[in-house]
Write a protein that holds these residues in place. Structure first.
Motif, PDB file in Angstrom:
ATOM      1  N   ASP A 250       0.804  -1.224   0.000  1.00  0.00           N
ATOM      2  CA  ASP A 250       0.000   0.000   0.000  1.00  0.00           C
ATOM      3  C   ASP A 250       0.839   1.277   0.000  1.00  0.00           C
ATOM      4  N   PRO A 251       1.826   1.424   0.909  1.00  0.00           N
ATOM      5  CA  PRO A 251       2.580   2.691   0.949  1.00  0.00           C
ATOM      6  C   PRO A 251       3.338   2.962  -0.353  1.00  0.00           C
ATOM      7  N   ILE A 252       3.841   1.900  -0.997  1.00  0.00           N
ATOM      8  CA  ILE A 252       4.610   2.075  -2.225  1.00  0.00           C
ATOM      9  C   ILE A 252       3.697   2.475  -3.377  1.00  0.00           C
ATOM     10  N   LEU A 253       2.547   1.795  -3.500  1.00  0.00           N
ATOM     11  CA  LEU A 253       1.617   2.137  -4.568  1.00  0.00           C
ATOM     12  C   LEU A 253       1.048   3.541  -4.362  1.00  0.00           C
ATOM     13  N   ASP A 254       0.755   3.886  -3.122  1.00  0.00           N
ATOM     14  CA  ASP A 254       0.211   5.197  -2.809  1.00  0.00           C
ATOM     15  C   ASP A 254       1.213   6.303  -3.142  1.00  0.00           C
ATOM     16  N   ALA A 255       2.497   6.013  -2.932  1.00  0.00           N
ATOM     17  CA  ALA A 255       3.537   7.026  -3.130  1.00  0.00           C
ATOM     18  C   ALA A 255       4.139   6.996  -4.533  1.00  0.00           C
ATOM     19  N   ASP A 256       3.633   6.135  -5.408  1.00  0.00           N
ATOM     20  CA  ASP A 256       4.167   6.020  -6.766  1.00  0.00           C
ATOM     21  C   ASP A 256       3.999   7.339  -7.525  1.00  0.00           C
ATOM     22  N   THR A 257       5.094   7.895  -7.984  1.00  0.00           N
ATOM     23  CA  THR A 257       5.058   9.181  -8.693  1.00  0.00           C
ATOM     24  C   THR A 257       5.599   9.043 -10.118  1.00  0.00           C
ATOM     25  N   THR A 258       5.478   7.857 -10.698  1.00  0.00           N
ATOM     26  CA  THR A 258       6.010   7.646 -12.043  1.00  0.00           C
ATOM     27  C   THR A 258       5.433   8.640 -13.036  1.00  0.00           C
ATOM     28  N   ALA A 259       4.108   8.832 -13.000  1.00  0.00           N
ATOM     29  CA  ALA A 259       3.475   9.752 -13.959  1.00  0.00           C
ATOM     30  C   ALA A 259       4.035  11.162 -13.820  1.00  0.00           C
ATOM     31  N   GLU A 260       4.153  11.620 -12.578  1.00  0.00           N
ATOM     32  CA  GLU A 260       4.694  12.967 -12.353  1.00  0.00           C
ATOM     33  C   GLU A 260       6.128  13.062 -12.859  1.00  0.00           C
ATOM     34  N   GLU A 261       6.925  12.031 -12.611  1.00  0.00           N
ATOM     35  CA  GLU A 261       8.330  12.068 -12.989  1.00  0.00           C
ATOM     36  C   GLU A 261       8.513  12.052 -14.502  1.00  0.00           C
ATOM     37  N   VAL A 262       7.660  11.307 -15.207  1.00  0.00           N
ATOM     38  CA  VAL A 262       7.741  11.304 -16.674  1.00  0.00           C
ATOM     39  C   VAL A 262       7.451  12.694 -17.214  1.00  0.00           C
ATOM     40  N   HIS A 263       6.449  13.368 -16.661  1.00  0.00           N
ATOM     41  CA  HIS A 263       6.151  14.734 -17.112  1.00  0.00           C
ATOM     42  C   HIS A 263       7.247  15.707 -16.680  1.00  0.00           C
ATOM     43  N   ASP A 264       7.878  15.440 -15.544  1.00  0.00           N
ATOM     44  CA  ASP A 264       9.022  16.267 -15.128  1.00  0.00           C
ATOM     45  C   ASP A 264      10.196  16.093 -16.090  1.00  0.00           C
ATOM     46  N   ILE A 265      10.361  14.881 -16.626  1.00  0.00           N
ATOM     47  CA  ILE A 265      11.420  14.633 -17.610  1.00  0.00           C
ATOM     48  C   ILE A 265      11.186  15.485 -18.851  1.00  0.00           C
ATOM     49  N   LEU A 266       9.931  15.572 -19.294  1.00  0.00           N
ATOM     50  CA  LEU A 266       9.622  16.414 -20.455  1.00  0.00           C
ATOM     51  C   LEU A 266       9.950  17.881 -20.161  1.00  0.00           C
ATOM     52  N   ASP A 267       9.624  18.334 -18.947  1.00  0.00           N
ATOM     53  CA  ASP A 267       9.942  19.713 -18.570  1.00  0.00           C
ATOM     54  C   ASP A 267      11.454  19.935 -18.552  1.00  0.00           C
ATOM     55  N   ALA A 268      12.196  18.928 -18.068  1.00  0.00           N
ATOM     56  CA  ALA A 268      13.654  19.049 -18.019  1.00  0.00           C
ATOM     57  C   ALA A 268      14.242  19.082 -19.428  1.00  0.00           C
ATOM     58  N   LEU A 269      13.634  18.327 -20.357  1.00  0.00           N
ATOM     59  CA  LEU A 269      14.089  18.366 -21.742  1.00  0.00           C
ATOM     60  C   LEU A 269      13.849  19.745 -22.345  1.00  0.00           C
ATOM     61  N   ARG A 270      12.698  20.338 -22.041  1.00  0.00           N
ATOM     62  CA  ARG A 270      12.379  21.659 -22.580  1.00  0.00           C
ATOM     63  C   ARG A 270      13.356  22.722 -22.085  1.00  0.00           C
ATOM     64  N   SER A 271      13.736  22.581 -20.810  1.00  0.00           N
ATOM     65  CA  SER A 271      14.610  23.596 -20.210  1.00  0.00           C
ATOM     66  C   SER A 271      16.090  23.262 -20.351  1.00  0.00           C
ATOM     67  N   GLY A 272      16.398  22.046 -20.814  1.00  0.00           N
ATOM     68  CA  GLY A 272      17.788  21.636 -20.947  1.00  0.00           C
ATOM     69  C   GLY A 272      18.469  21.352 -19.625  1.00  0.00           C
ATOM     70  N   ASN A 273      17.691  21.019 -18.589  1.00  0.00           N
ATOM     71  CA  ASN A 273      18.239  20.738 -17.257  1.00  0.00           C
ATOM     72  C   ASN A 273      18.761  19.303 -17.216  1.00  0.00           C
ATOM     73  N   VAL A 274      20.021  19.113 -17.601  1.00  0.00           N
ATOM     74  CA  VAL A 274      20.614  17.782 -17.709  1.00  0.00           C
ATOM     75  C   VAL A 274      20.723  17.100 -16.344  1.00  0.00           C
ATOM     76  N   GLU A 275      21.068  17.865 -15.330  1.00  0.00           N
ATOM     77  CA  GLU A 275      21.240  17.288 -13.995  1.00  0.00           C
ATOM     78  C   GLU A 275      19.925  16.702 -13.481  1.00  0.00           C
ATOM     79  N   GLU A 276      18.844  17.461 -13.604  1.00  0.00           N
ATOM     80  CA  GLU A 276      17.540  16.963 -13.159  1.00  0.00           C
ATOM     81  C   GLU A 276      17.105  15.763 -13.991  1.00  0.00           C
ATOM     82  N   LEU A 277      17.414  15.807 -15.267  1.00  0.00           N
ATOM     83  CA  LEU A 277      17.054  14.717 -16.173  1.00  0.00           C
ATOM     84  C   LEU A 277      17.701  13.414 -15.712  1.00  0.00           C
ATOM     85  N   GLY A 278      18.982  13.481 -15.367  1.00  0.00           N
ATOM     86  CA  GLY A 278      19.684  12.293 -14.905  1.00  0.00           C
ATOM     87  C   GLY A 278      19.110  11.746 -13.614  1.00  0.00           C
ATOM     88  N   GLU A 279      18.753  12.632 -12.687  1.00  0.00           N
ATOM     89  CA  GLU A 279      18.186  12.197 -11.414  1.00  0.00           C
ATOM     90  C   GLU A 279      16.839  11.503 -11.609  1.00  0.00           C
TER      91      GLU A 279
END
Length: 298
Positions: A250-279
């Motif tokens: 339950d705690p792992i499924l509840d805390a799953d942020t995969t969707a948010e992180e995928v959209h954050d990756i797109l934002d990092a690509l737009r801004s060229g934030n390589v460090e955030e992209l790697g993390e």
């Protein structure tokens, strides 16, 4: 009993898009809405096991001994009530996703016949009691069941392709933990309108291809975008973890942020934030790597 560890990307079309007018058997099946989302994996497993236990075995599930489609072709459908549709969706319900087990299996078999090593292909065909030409003819006939250019469901086992998360709004997750991993009502899913899914896929595809080229995620996004084009524009798109919800406490499924992180990756690509992209890539690799480890253990 455990559900198969499969996840799904589905398209639910308005009933009117499935026939002009829709067949009476289909209308009755939609009205009954007997097939439940949680039971899809079991239903698919049952159809496949039934086809293999038959004498002689069926080449494809959900078909009769002479190769014709079984009656369930029209009645195996998932129904989405208008109340479950994202807010602001313009279409009228009900929305319907045909199971299309026979046609989906035929598509997989056609790929297998093209790509499998000859020795493996011969073993499978001999077990089914058919020649390569006969198998190709049967798969072609089964694919003719489809009322659209492609099946309404894409399926993966043990994981969810990260490009699928591009299609949805991370904030629109439906999460039902139930009484624990074995609860059949346990669910993690997202739904969005076709127009929004297509817009997100197009924008992300251009961004990813301009950065990484047409291979890898860019290729998956392009294929997914092309797949969406085959359906009614008033459809609803659903990303469903399916049986994968059984793999997480339950705690792992509840805390799953995969969707948010995928959209954050797109934002990092737009801004060229390589460090955030790697993390972000590292975090996703660690999370889904644990799931992949369970597949190897099985």
């Amino acid at each position: 009993m455990l559900r198969p560890f499969a996840a799904y990307l589905r398209v639910y079309e308005p009933l009117a898009a499935l026939g002009d007018p829709p067949g009476q058997r289909l209308v009755e099946a939609v009205s009954a809405a007997a097939l439940r989302r949680a039971g899809i994996g079991w239903r698919e497993q049952h159809l496949w096991l039934k086809s293999q236990a038959a004498r002689p075995p069926r080449l494809l599930p959900a078909e009769l001994t002479d190769g014709r489609a079984a009656p369930g072709l029209e009645t195996d459908v998932l129904v989405l009530d208008p109340a479950e549709v994202p807010a602001g969706h313009p279409g009228d319900g009900p929305f319907v996703c045909p199971l299309e087990m026979r046609a989906r299996s035929a598509s997989a078999l056609a790929t297998f016949l093209t790509e499998a090593p000859p020795a493996m292909k011969n073993v499978v065909l001999e077990a089914g009691g058919v020649t390569p030409d006969r198998a190709r003819a049967r798969t072609k006939a089964a694919l003719a069941d489809l009322t659209t250019p492609a099946a309404h469901t894409l399926t993966t086992t043990w994981t969810v392709p990260l490009p699928w998360f591009v299609l949805i709004d991370p904030n629109e997750r439906k999460l039902v933990l139930g009484s624990g991993p074995d609860d059949p009502l346990r669910e993690a899913s997202w739904r969005t309108s076709m127009s929004e899914a297509v817009r997100r896929a197009s924008e992300a595809s251009e961004l990813v291809e301009s950065t990484f080229g047409e291979s890898g995620p860019g290729r998956v996004l392009a294929r997914t975008r092309h797949w969406l084009d085959g359906f009614d524009p008033d459809s609803v798109v659903e990303l469903d973890y399916g049986g994968l919800v059984q793999l997480f406490a339950d705690p792992i499924l509840d805390a799953d942020t995969t969707a948010e992180e995928v959209h954050d990756i797109l934002d990092a690509l737009r801004s060229g934030n390589v460090e955030e992209l790697g993390e972000l890539f590292s975090e996703l690799r660690e999370f889904w790597g644990d799931v992949a480890g369970r597949e190897h253990a099985n």
